[in-house]
Write a protein that holds these residues in place. Structure first.
Motif, PDB file in Angstrom:
ATOM      1  N   ALA A   1       0.836  -1.208   0.000  1.00 18.52           N
ATOM      2  CA  ALA A   1       0.000   0.000   0.000  1.00 18.52           C
ATOM      3  C   ALA A   1       0.867   1.254   0.000  1.00 18.52           C
ATOM      4  O   ALA A   1       1.638   1.481   0.937  1.00 18.52           O
ATOM      5  CB  ALA A   1      -0.925  -0.005   1.208  1.00 18.52           C
TER       6      ALA A   1
ATOM      7  N   VAL B   1      -6.244   2.790  -4.694  1.00 15.99           N
ATOM      8  CA  VAL B   1      -7.488   2.177  -4.233  1.00 15.99           C
ATOM      9  C   VAL B   1      -8.003   2.909  -2.997  1.00 15.99           C
ATOM     10  O   VAL B   1      -7.248   3.552  -2.267  1.00 15.99           O
ATOM     11  CB  VAL B   1      -7.316   0.676  -3.889  1.00 15.99           C
TER      12      VAL B   1
ATOM     13  N   LYS C   1     -10.049   1.749   0.425  1.00 16.49           N
ATOM     14  CA  LYS C   1     -10.393   0.492   1.073  1.00 16.49           C
ATOM     15  C   LYS C   1     -10.694   0.678   2.555  1.00 16.49           C
ATOM     16  O   LYS C   1     -10.263   1.649   3.177  1.00 16.49           O
ATOM     17  CB  LYS C   1      -9.274  -0.537   0.893  1.00 16.49           C
TER      18      LYS C   1
ATOM     19  N   ILE D   1     -10.154  -1.404   6.080  1.00 10.89           N
ATOM     20  CA  ILE D   1      -9.260  -2.459   6.529  1.00 10.89           C
ATOM     21  C   ILE D   1      -9.512  -2.803   7.989  1.00 10.89           C
ATOM     22  O   ILE D   1     -10.010  -1.987   8.759  1.00 10.89           O
ATOM     23  CB  ILE D   1      -7.772  -2.064   6.327  1.00 10.89           C
TER      24      ILE D   1
ATOM     25  N   THR E   1      -7.819  -6.368   4.020  1.00 14.80           N
ATOM     26  CA  THR E   1      -8.784  -5.507   3.347  1.00 14.80           C
ATOM     27  C   THR E   1     -10.178  -6.104   3.464  1.00 14.80           C
ATOM     28  O   THR E   1     -10.402  -7.265   3.104  1.00 14.80           O
ATOM     29  CB  THR E   1      -8.414  -5.338   1.866  1.00 14.80           C
TER      30      THR E   1
ATOM     31  N   GLN F   1     -13.031  -4.183   2.311  1.00 17.62           N
ATOM     32  CA  GLN F   1     -13.797  -3.624   1.197  1.00 17.62           C
ATOM     33  C   GLN F   1     -12.858  -2.763   0.384  1.00 17.62           C
ATOM     34  O   GLN F   1     -11.968  -2.095   0.935  1.00 17.62           O
ATOM     35  CB  GLN F   1     -14.964  -2.797   1.740  1.00 17.62           C
ATOM     36  N   GLU F   2     -13.034  -2.747  -0.941  1.00 16.46           N
ATOM     37  CA  GLU F   2     -12.058  -2.055  -1.783  1.00 16.46           C
ATOM     38  C   GLU F   2     -12.705  -1.512  -3.041  1.00 16.46           C
ATOM     39  O   GLU F   2     -13.621  -2.122  -3.606  1.00 16.46           O
ATOM     40  CB  GLU F   2     -10.926  -3.020  -2.157  1.00 16.46           C
ATOM     41  N   LYS F   3     -12.231  -0.332  -3.457  1.00 14.26           N
ATOM     42  CA  LYS F   3     -12.654   0.248  -4.728  1.00 14.26           C
ATOM     43  C   LYS F   3     -11.432   0.846  -5.418  1.00 14.26           C
ATOM     44  O   LYS F   3     -10.819   1.792  -4.896  1.00 14.26           O
ATOM     45  CB  LYS F   3     -13.698   1.339  -4.509  1.00 14.26           C
ATOM     46  N   PRO F   4     -11.023   0.333  -6.579  1.00 12.04           N
ATOM     47  CA  PRO F   4      -9.884   0.906  -7.292  1.00 12.04           C
ATOM     48  C   PRO F   4     -10.279   2.164  -8.062  1.00 12.04           C
ATOM     49  O   PRO F   4     -11.426   2.303  -8.502  1.00 12.04           O
ATOM     50  CB  PRO F   4      -9.475  -0.217  -8.245  1.00 12.04           C
TER      51      PRO F   4
END
Length: 330
Positions: free
Chosen positions: A112, A135, A137, A139, A146, A148-151
């Motif tokens: 990261a 991203v 996210k 954590i 992680t 939840q994540e959104k790029p």
């Protein structure tokens, strides 16, 4: 040559004022070598009238620090001669230097490139950077995993994040655009552009505004409804400005700001920009398992998160494999 209409009177004079002054001292201003007597003399600071006469003194302890434009106008109506000078207001005393104590250590994703770190409702969120790897996210603090994540699209270099009124605000570096996401679904709801600030670096908020850094000594206060910069402060000590302000966190009425490429956090008065203290965080990288990468260029401290519910402070860095809960030692 004969003037058909009224000729302007040529007036010469010197504007006397310091180039720098600490705010515990009054700003003293005067004119000298005035070639014409009995002329109206008026002084302005950043466009606001502050006095008149051949000399004056102004209490500046409640002004913001940084650069101000001092102007004197001599004459009246359309027959006016003016001169300007930039005066820098400095803090009234040197910042204190604090140390730290590590309270707890948690795992952190060494991949990261941390740009923003924030607690919201006792949950930890992170924004990372670099094109193709940026991203947003959520954590798990204890495991570093992680949840939840959104790029971001590959063309964007992600920067600071903050969460305000159930919205996640996320900056990009040089694309002049910020994103607004739903805090629960991470779906993008809107965008905003930068108009006055240079770039997107760090982001935080107080009760009324988003608070944004742009890599200079300026900290901008943005309207959360439209992202527009409404005003700014400049970070100054009693001697100079502090530039390269990066990741931000608003902690109990003060702004904490990383200094890019330094293992230090400045504590800044949000009302006038005074650098009240500097937290020296040297030695944290010695506690990492990946010391070599963490001590290389750009893999430095960058990430401040304050949990307002537990009153605990956390820090990490770009590509660091650990996240630290620390206590400030004054």
């Amino acid at each position: 040559m004969q003037c058909i209409y009224a000729c302007k009177t040529q007036v010469d004079f010197d504007l006397n004022a310091p180039t720098k002054t600490q705010i515990d001292n009054p700003l003293t201003v005067s004119v000298s070598k005035l070639t014409i007597e009995d002329r109206e003399i008026r002084y302005f600071l950043d466009g606001q009238k502050i006095g008149s006469g051949e000399n004056m003194s102004l209490d500046i302890k409640n002004y913001r620090l940084g650069k101000h434009v001092l102007k004197v106008s001599i004459g009246k109506d359309d027959d006016v001669t003016s001169k300007e000078k930039v005066v820098v207001f400095l803090a009234d005393k040197a910042p204190q230097v604090y140390s730290y104590k590590v309270i707890n250590t948690y795992p952190h994703d060494r991949n990261a490139f941390t740009q923003g770190l924030e607690f919201y409702n006792n949950e930890l969120f992170e924004g990372t950077g670099q094109n193709g790897a940026s991203v947003l996210k959520k954590i798990d603090l204890k495991t570093g995993k992680t949840l939840q994540e959104k790029p971001l699209a590959n063309k964007y270099f992600g920067e600071g994040i903050t969460i305000f009124n159930n919205k996640i605000y996320q900056l990009t570096w040089q694309s002049n655009v910020g994103f607004i996401h739903d805090v629960n679904t991470f779906e993008t709801e809107d965008t905003f552009n930068y108009n006055k600030s240079k770039e997107g670096w760090g982001l935080s908020h107080n009760e009324t505004h988003l608070i944004k850094s742009d890599g200079t000594e300026k900290i901008w206060f943005l309207n959360p409804n439209n992202g527009q910069e409404e005003f700014y402060i400049e970070a100054y000590t009693n001697k100079r400005y502090v530039k390269d302000l990066n990741e931000l966190e608003y902690v109990e009425g003060e702004i904490y700001a990383n200094i890019w490429m330094k293992n230090a956090i400045t504590i800044i008065n949000p009302k006038n920009g005074t650098v009240k203290a500097i937290i020296n965080l040297n030695g944290l990288t010695d506690l990492l398992d990946n010391k070599t990468i963490a001590q290389s260029q750009d893999k430095v401290l960058n990430g401040i998160a304050y949990n307002s519910e537990t009153k605990k402070l956390y820090v990490t860095g770009k590509h660091w494999d650990k996240l630290f809960e620390i206590e400030i030692v004054k």
